[in-house]
Scaffold this active site. Structure first.
Site: not given
Ligand code: ADP
Length: 326
Positions: A27-28, A75, A108, A130, A218, A256
Site C-alpha cells: 500500500v505505502r 480457499r 495461491s 510451510d 526425555h 493452528h
Molecule cells: P496456499 O496458497 O496456502 O497454498 P491453497 O492451496 O488452498 O493455499 O490455495 C489457495 C487458493 O488459490 C485456492 O483456494 C484457490 O482459490 C486458488 N488456487 C489454487 N490452485 C489453483 C489453480 N490450479 N487454479 C486456480 N486457482 C487456484
C-alpha cells in the site's frame, strides 16, 4: 502494459504472520509512486464477490505487529473454475484495477498464474508457514511459526525431563518437513519424523528404547503432519509396547497455534521487503513472476516455474539433525 493506476492486493490460502507487514508495504510503496492501492477481501473469493475497496496509508496503520491478515484470506473453490475467474477479471476491470499482487502459498501462486495466462498483470509474493514455495529461500511466516514451535519444544522439554517422558510433538507443514526438521535442529529433539523420510512404527520404538538406554531424561520426537504416521497413531503403537521403551508417551498437537502470533522481526522485514519489491517489479513492467528472497536479495522467478518445481528439503540438515540427536 498501460500505466498502472490502480493496484489490487490480496492474501490467499493459509494465513501466516508477516502478511500484514507485506500488505502495508504494498500500500505505502504504491502510494509513493502515485498508484492507488485497493485491498481485496478474502483472497480470490473477494475478487469474485467484488469485495474490495481503496486503501490509504492510514488503513494499514498499526498492523505491522499483528499476526494473520487484515484483508482476510480464503480457499476459493469457485476461483478454480473458468467461470469464477471470468467473474474475477470482470470485477477487476469494473473497478479499473489494472495490476494485482497475490500474497500466498503454492496454491495461491497457481491462482495468480491463471490470471497471468489471461493477460492480467500479476506478481506473487510467497506467504506460507510451510516454506514449500519454490523461488524463495524463505516464505513470509516461516520464521515466526518456527519460533512458536521452538518455544513449545523448550517448554515441553522441561516437563518431559521432570517426568522422564517421551513427547510426540506434531508440527504443521503439510507435505513439507521443513518446520519439523528446523524445530528439531533448533530444539535439540531426539527424533524428527518428516514426509521426506518414510519410516515404520518399529523404528520409532527402537529410537525410544535407544534414548532410554543412553540415559536420556526425555525423548522429544517432532512429527511433521505429513509424515508416514500421525503422532496419535505413533502413540497408540508405543503404548502397546510400553514395557519395551522405559518412557511413557504424551502427544502435543500444535496445530493452528503455529499460524498465529505477532510476526518476528525477520518476518516483518521480509514482508516489508517483498511487498515493496513486488510493487517495484510491476513498475518495471515485470509480470507473471513471483518476488522471493535469494541470497538476501529480492529475486524474480516466473510463476510457471514456481508452480512446476518443488522445493526439496536440504537433506544435509537432516543428516546434521541425526548426528546431533545422539
Ligand atoms: P496456499 O496458497 O496456502 O497454498 P491453497 O492451496 O488452498 O493455499 O490455495 C489457495 C487458493 O488459490 C485456492 O483456494 C484457490 O482459490 C486458488 N488456487 C489454487 N490452485 C489453483 C489453480 N490450479 N487454479 C486456480 N486457482 C487456484
Amino acid at each position: 502494459m498501460t500505466k498502472m493506476r490502480r493496484l489490487g492486493v490480496l492474501t490467499s490460502g493459509g494465513d501466516g504472520p508477516g502478511m500484514n507487514p507485506a500488505i502495508r508495504a504494498v500500500v505505502r510503496t504504491a502510494l509513493e509512486h502515485e498508484i492507488i492501492p485497493w485491498g481485496i477481501q478474502r483472497g480470490f473469493q473477494g475478487l469474485i464477490d467484488n469485495d474490495m475497496q481503496e486503501m490509504t496509508a492510514r488503513s494499514v496503520g498499526g498492523i505491522i505487529q499483528r499476526g494473520g491478515t487484515l484483508l482476510g484470506t480464503a480457499r476459493s473453490p469457485e476461483f478454480m473454475t473458468e467461470r469464477g475467474r471470468m467473474e474475477a477479471l470482470r470485477n477487476l476491470n469494473k473497478n479499473s484495477i489494472n495490476a494485482l499482487i497475490v500474497i500466498g502459498g503454492d496454491g495461491s501462486m497457481r491462482g495468480a498464474l491463471e490470471l497471468h495466462k489471461q493477460g492480467f498483470p500479476v506478481v506473487g509474493v510467497p506467504g506460507s508457514i510451510d516454506n514449500d514455495v519454490y523461488g524463495s529461500e524463505m516464505s513470509i511466516g516461516v520464521d515466526t511459526a518456527l519460533n512458536t514451535l521452538l518455544q513449545a519444544v523448550d517448554r515441553i522439554k522441561d516437563t518431559a525431563s521432570s517426568h522422564r517422558r517421551a513427547f510426540l510433538i506434531e508440527a504443521m507443514g503439510r507435505n513439507c518437513g521443513y518446520l519439523a526438521l528446523m524445530g528439531g535442529l533448533a530444539g535439540g529433539a531426539e527424533m524428527v519424523l518428516i514426509p521426506e523420510v518414510p519410516f515404520e512404527l518399529e523404528e520409532v520404538l527402537n529410537g525410544l528404547r535407544d534414548a532410554y538406554i543412553k540415559g536420556k531424561a526425555h525423548c522429544i520426537i517432532i512429527v511433521a503432519e505429513g509424515a508416514s504416521h500421525r503422532a496419535t497413531e505413533i502413540k497408540e503403537f508405543l503404548d502397546t509396547h510400553k514395557q519395551e521403551t522405559g518412557f511413557t508417551t504424551r502427544v502435543t498437537i500444535l496445530g493452528h497455534v503455529q499460524r498465529g502470533g505477532s510476526p518476528s522481526a525477520f518476518d516483518r522485514i521480509l514482508g516489508s521487503r517483498l511487498g515493496a519489491a513486488a510493487v517495484q517489479a510491476l513498475i518495471e513492467g515485470q509480470q507473471g513472476i513471483m518476488v522471493g528472497i535469494s541470497k538476501s536479495q529480492a529475486a524474480y522467478t516466473p510463476l510457471e516455474e514456481v508452480v512446476s518445481k518443488g522445493k526439496p528439503l536440504d537433506m544435509n540438515l537432516y543428516r546434521i539433525a541425526r548426528i546431533l540427536e545422539k
